[in-house]
Scaffold this motif. Sequence first.
Motif, PDB file in Angstrom:
ATOM      1  N   GLN A  28       0.772  -1.290  -0.006  1.00 55.79           N
ATOM      2  CA  GLN A  28      -0.125  -0.070   0.000  1.00 55.79           C
ATOM      3  C   GLN A  28       0.944   1.198  -0.063  1.00 55.79           C
ATOM      4  N   ALA A  29       1.829   1.237   0.933  1.00 50.87           N
ATOM      5  CA  ALA A  29       2.820   2.509   0.800  1.00 50.87           C
ATOM      6  C   ALA A  29       3.501   2.769  -0.482  1.00 50.87           C
ATOM      7  N   HIS A  30       3.695   1.553  -1.338  1.00 51.38           N
ATOM      8  CA  HIS A  30       4.629   1.750  -2.445  1.00 51.38           C
ATOM      9  C   HIS A  30       3.775   1.795  -3.745  1.00 51.38           C
ATOM     10  N   THR A  31       2.479   1.478  -3.748  1.00 50.85           N
ATOM     11  CA  THR A  31       1.529   1.443  -5.018  1.00 50.85           C
ATOM     12  C   THR A  31       1.410   2.616  -5.668  1.00 50.85           C
ATOM     13  N   GLY A  32       1.192   3.676  -4.914  1.00 48.67           N
ATOM     14  CA  GLY A  32       0.663   4.893  -5.543  1.00 48.67           C
ATOM     15  C   GLY A  32       2.081   5.570  -5.948  1.00 48.67           C
ATOM     16  N   SER A  33       3.135   5.388  -5.589  1.00 45.97           N
ATOM     17  CA  SER A  33       4.358   6.001  -5.866  1.00 45.97           C
ATOM     18  C   SER A  33       5.416   5.396  -6.710  1.00 45.97           C
ATOM     19  N   LEU A  34       5.175   4.098  -7.143  1.00 50.26           N
ATOM     20  CA  LEU A  34       5.782   3.548  -7.949  1.00 50.26           C
ATOM     21  C   LEU A  34       5.489   3.654  -9.500  1.00 50.26           C
ATOM     22  N   ARG A  35       6.523   3.779 -10.414  1.00 57.24           N
ATOM     23  CA  ARG A  35       6.190   3.651 -11.869  1.00 57.24           C
ATOM     24  C   ARG A  35       6.193   2.119 -12.104  1.00 57.24           C
ATOM     25  N   HIS A  36       5.746   1.915 -13.232  1.00 56.95           N
ATOM     26  CA  HIS A  36       5.292   0.526 -13.776  1.00 56.95           C
ATOM     27  C   HIS A  36       6.525  -0.363 -13.855  1.00 56.95           C
ATOM     28  N   SER A  37       7.666   0.259 -14.186  1.00 58.99           N
ATOM     29  CA  SER A  37       8.758  -0.730 -14.128  1.00 58.99           C
ATOM     30  C   SER A  37       9.050  -1.092 -12.699  1.00 58.99           C
ATOM     31  N   GLU A  38       9.003  -0.118 -11.620  1.00 60.62           N
ATOM     32  CA  GLU A  38       9.529  -0.390 -10.339  1.00 60.62           C
ATOM     33  C   GLU A  38       8.439  -1.375  -9.852  1.00 60.62           C
ATOM     34  N   ARG A  39       6.894  -1.182 -10.164  1.00 60.85           N
ATOM     35  CA  ARG A  39       5.835  -2.003  -9.601  1.00 60.85           C
ATOM     36  C   ARG A  39       6.142  -3.412  -9.999  1.00 60.85           C
ATOM     37  N   THR A  40       6.398  -3.755 -11.291  1.00 58.80           N
ATOM     38  CA  THR A  40       6.640  -4.956 -11.768  1.00 58.80           C
ATOM     39  C   THR A  40       8.039  -5.717 -11.142  1.00 58.80           C
ATOM     40  N   HIS A  41       8.931  -4.968 -10.491  1.00 52.86           N
ATOM     41  CA  HIS A  41      10.202  -5.564 -10.363  1.00 52.86           C
ATOM     42  C   HIS A  41      10.412  -5.259  -8.860  1.00 52.86           C
ATOM     43  N   HIS A  42       9.442  -4.702  -8.030  1.00 55.51           N
ATOM     44  CA  HIS A  42       9.789  -4.278  -6.748  1.00 55.51           C
ATOM     45  C   HIS A  42       9.912  -5.551  -5.878  1.00 55.51           C
ATOM     46  N   PRO A  43      10.986  -5.712  -5.045  1.00 58.20           N
ATOM     47  CA  PRO A  43      11.159  -6.842  -4.341  1.00 58.20           C
ATOM     48  C   PRO A  43       9.944  -7.390  -3.339  1.00 58.20           C
ATOM     49  N   THR A  44       9.321  -6.211  -2.793  1.00 56.62           N
ATOM     50  CA  THR A  44       8.390  -6.179  -1.605  1.00 56.62           C
ATOM     51  C   THR A  44       6.896  -6.541  -2.009  1.00 56.62           C
ATOM     52  N   VAL A  45       6.661  -6.411  -3.394  1.00 55.49           N
ATOM     53  CA  VAL A  45       5.570  -6.801  -3.945  1.00 55.49           C
ATOM     54  C   VAL A  45       5.240  -8.083  -4.483  1.00 55.49           C
ATOM     55  N   ARG A  46       4.324  -8.952  -3.981  1.00 57.63           N
ATOM     56  CA  ARG A  46       4.148 -10.155  -4.578  1.00 57.63           C
ATOM     57  C   ARG A  46       3.079  -9.955  -5.824  1.00 57.63           C
ATOM     58  N   LEU A  47       3.455 -10.658  -7.133  1.00 65.02           N
ATOM     59  CA  LEU A  47       2.675 -10.554  -8.128  1.00 65.02           C
ATOM     60  C   LEU A  47       1.473 -11.484  -7.989  1.00 65.02           C
ATOM     61  N   THR A  48       0.375 -11.297  -8.447  1.00 66.37           N
ATOM     62  CA  THR A  48      -0.597 -12.144  -8.664  1.00 66.37           C
ATOM     63  C   THR A  48      -1.166 -12.280  -9.973  1.00 66.37           C
ATOM     64  N   THR A  49      -2.402 -13.176 -10.085  1.00 67.20           N
ATOM     65  CA  THR A  49      -2.771 -13.718 -11.425  1.00 67.20           C
ATOM     66  C   THR A  49      -4.147 -13.124 -11.461  1.00 67.20           C
ATOM     67  N   LEU A  50      -4.420 -12.680 -12.655  1.00 67.94           N
ATOM     68  CA  LEU A  50      -6.007 -12.282 -12.985  1.00 67.94           C
ATOM     69  C   LEU A  50      -6.174 -13.345 -14.357  1.00 67.94           C
ATOM     70  N   ARG A  51      -7.334 -14.009 -14.206  1.00 66.28           N
ATOM     71  CA  ARG A  51      -7.701 -14.997 -15.014  1.00 66.28           C
ATOM     72  C   ARG A  51      -9.082 -14.721 -15.612  1.00 66.28           C
ATOM     73  N   THR A  52      -9.221 -15.005 -16.910  1.00 64.42           N
ATOM     74  CA  THR A  52     -10.790 -14.764 -17.470  1.00 64.42           C
ATOM     75  C   THR A  52     -10.942 -15.776 -18.246  1.00 64.42           C
ATOM     76  N   ARG A  53     -12.245 -16.094 -18.511  1.00 63.74           N
ATOM     77  CA  ARG A  53     -12.867 -17.136 -19.331  1.00 63.74           C
ATOM     78  C   ARG A  53     -13.327 -16.547 -20.700  1.00 63.74           C
ATOM     79  N   MET A  54     -13.036 -17.002 -21.789  1.00 64.86           N
ATOM     80  CA  MET A  54     -13.463 -16.484 -22.853  1.00 64.86           C
ATOM     81  C   MET A  54     -13.689 -17.718 -23.925  1.00 64.86           C
ATOM     82  N   HIS A  55     -14.309 -17.148 -24.898  1.00 68.45           N
ATOM     83  CA  HIS A  55     -14.733 -18.315 -26.293  1.00 68.45           C
ATOM     84  C   HIS A  55     -13.340 -18.656 -26.868  1.00 68.45           C
ATOM     85  N   PRO A  56     -13.158 -19.868 -27.143  1.00 72.21           N
ATOM     86  CA  PRO A  56     -12.042 -19.824 -27.851  1.00 72.21           C
ATOM     87  C   PRO A  56     -11.845 -19.283 -29.198  1.00 72.21           C
TER      88      PRO A  56
END
Length: 141
Positions: A28-56
């Motif tokens: 929470q402390a970092h999310t607002g101030s991090l740029r995209h590259s920092e967000r995706t590679h920041h060591p304290t942020v655990r990445l998550t998965t977003l899934r979606t169902r769609m037609h083939p």
Amino acid sequence: MTRSDRSLPFSPLSELSPSSLTRSRTSQAHTGSLRHSERTHHPTVRLTTLRTRMHPDDKRRIESLCVALSESLRATVRPSNLLRSLLLVTREAEACLHSEARRVHGLERPSNNDREGMKEFEQTLADVLLAAIAARSPRRP
């Protein structure tokens, strides 16, 4: 949305899982101030998965678009890259997006098994996105 839910005030968080609403204090402390590259590679942020169902067919369209973009850019573009890039586009156009969304009256999300209703709902969302992006884009002479 059920009939009894219509009397309640709208909450965009009502359909989200509780885990998606909670974050650690560190993230929470970092999310607002991090740029995209920092967000995706920041060591304290655990990445998550977003899934979606769609037609083939839709999946094949997305994959084909990624292949075509990869050829045009001469760099590999994966569906995840495309999704994150679309997120950046929506962030850039967010003010216009909300303005365009307020112009749509009476939109209700249909149940997941209402295919025709969901198709119309998603087309309306696409129209709002396109209008917001067009409103955000500089006018060419």
